[in-house]
Design a protein around this motif. Sequence first.
Motif, PDB file in Angstrom:
ATOM      1  N   THR A   4      29.580 -31.991 -44.583  1.00 19.88           N
ATOM      2  CA  THR A   4      29.708 -31.924 -46.040  1.00 19.88           C
ATOM      3  C   THR A   4      31.045 -32.542 -46.436  1.00 19.88           C
ATOM      4  O   THR A   4      31.865 -32.878 -45.579  1.00 19.88           O
ATOM      5  N   LYS A   5      31.284 -32.645 -47.722  1.00 20.17           N
ATOM      6  CA  LYS A   5      32.529 -33.284 -48.178  1.00 20.17           C
ATOM      7  C   LYS A   5      33.754 -32.453 -47.836  1.00 20.17           C
ATOM      8  O   LYS A   5      34.866 -32.947 -47.947  1.00 20.17           O
ATOM      9  N   TYR A   6      33.559 -31.227 -47.390  1.00 23.53           N
ATOM     10  CA  TYR A   6      34.695 -30.376 -46.992  1.00 23.53           C
ATOM     11  C   TYR A   6      34.942 -30.379 -45.493  1.00 23.53           C
ATOM     12  O   TYR A   6      35.893 -29.750 -45.041  1.00 23.53           O
ATOM     13  N   ASP A   7      34.102 -31.063 -44.728  1.00 29.45           N
ATOM     14  CA  ASP A   7      34.291 -31.110 -43.273  1.00 29.45           C
ATOM     15  C   ASP A   7      35.275 -32.192 -42.883  1.00 29.45           C
ATOM     16  O   ASP A   7      35.489 -33.154 -43.543  1.00 29.45           O
ATOM     17  N   ASP A  35      28.613 -26.068 -51.744  1.00 28.97           N
ATOM     18  CA  ASP A  35      28.572 -25.093 -52.827  1.00 28.97           C
ATOM     19  C   ASP A  35      27.493 -25.415 -53.861  1.00 28.97           C
ATOM     20  O   ASP A  35      27.215 -24.599 -54.745  1.00 28.97           O
ATOM     21  N   ASN A  36      26.907 -26.608 -53.764  1.00 30.19           N
ATOM     22  CA  ASN A  36      25.797 -27.003 -54.629  1.00 30.19           C
ATOM     23  C   ASN A  36      24.514 -26.508 -53.969  1.00 30.19           C
ATOM     24  O   ASN A  36      24.194 -26.909 -52.844  1.00 30.19           O
ATOM     25  N   TYR A  92      31.844 -39.021 -43.095  1.00 25.05           N
ATOM     26  CA  TYR A  92      31.865 -39.142 -44.553  1.00 25.05           C
ATOM     27  C   TYR A  92      30.691 -38.350 -45.114  1.00 25.05           C
ATOM     28  O   TYR A  92      29.610 -38.331 -44.524  1.00 25.05           O
ATOM     29  N   SER A  93      30.894 -37.705 -46.239  1.00 30.51           N
ATOM     30  CA  SER A  93      29.794 -37.012 -46.900  1.00 30.51           C
ATOM     31  C   SER A  93      30.054 -36.852 -48.387  1.00 30.51           C
ATOM     32  O   SER A  93      31.173 -36.546 -48.807  1.00 30.51           O
ATOM     33  N   ASP A  94      28.998 -37.060 -49.163  1.00 36.24           N
ATOM     34  CA  ASP A  94      29.008 -36.762 -50.598  1.00 36.24           C
ATOM     35  C   ASP A  94      28.470 -35.358 -50.878  1.00 36.24           C
ATOM     36  O   ASP A  94      28.540 -34.896 -52.011  1.00 36.24           O
ATOM     37  N   ASP A 151      27.946 -31.439 -51.208  1.00 36.25           N
ATOM     38  CA  ASP A 151      28.781 -30.284 -51.508  1.00 36.25           C
ATOM     39  C   ASP A 151      28.042 -29.012 -51.068  1.00 36.25           C
ATOM     40  O   ASP A 151      26.990 -28.700 -51.629  1.00 36.25           O
TER      41      ASP A 151
END
Length: 106
Positions: free
Chosen positions: A103-106, A82-83, A76-78, A80
């Motif tokens: 990250t939230k995309y993994d 890209d931030n 789980y990740s919040d 980003d």
Amino acid sequence: MSNFKVIKIEQTNPYYDPDKAYDGGGYDQPKYTFLFRGIQGTFTDSSCGAFGMRYDLNWNGLIANYDDVGRDIDVYSDFDPDNSVHAELLHEIQQLTGYKVVTKYD
């Protein structure tokens, strides 16, 4: 000047023993308390050698955790990627611990 500073390192495994750390229960399981951009956070490594990897990152109300100890993999990740602020923190954590935090995309 760096935006990242470790302020405390604690051993969370009361049985830590480098002579037994290879699948003998004496794993190094540090908890890092840090300041990043003036906000305190923690990174806790509770990995267990060949039995799996487990960590938690908490900063500014955001969390990331990874756990593949046992039968299931929990991720789980919040954060980003890209931030730019998040990316900077994740880079600092990787430099400190060797872990590429999810990250939230993994």
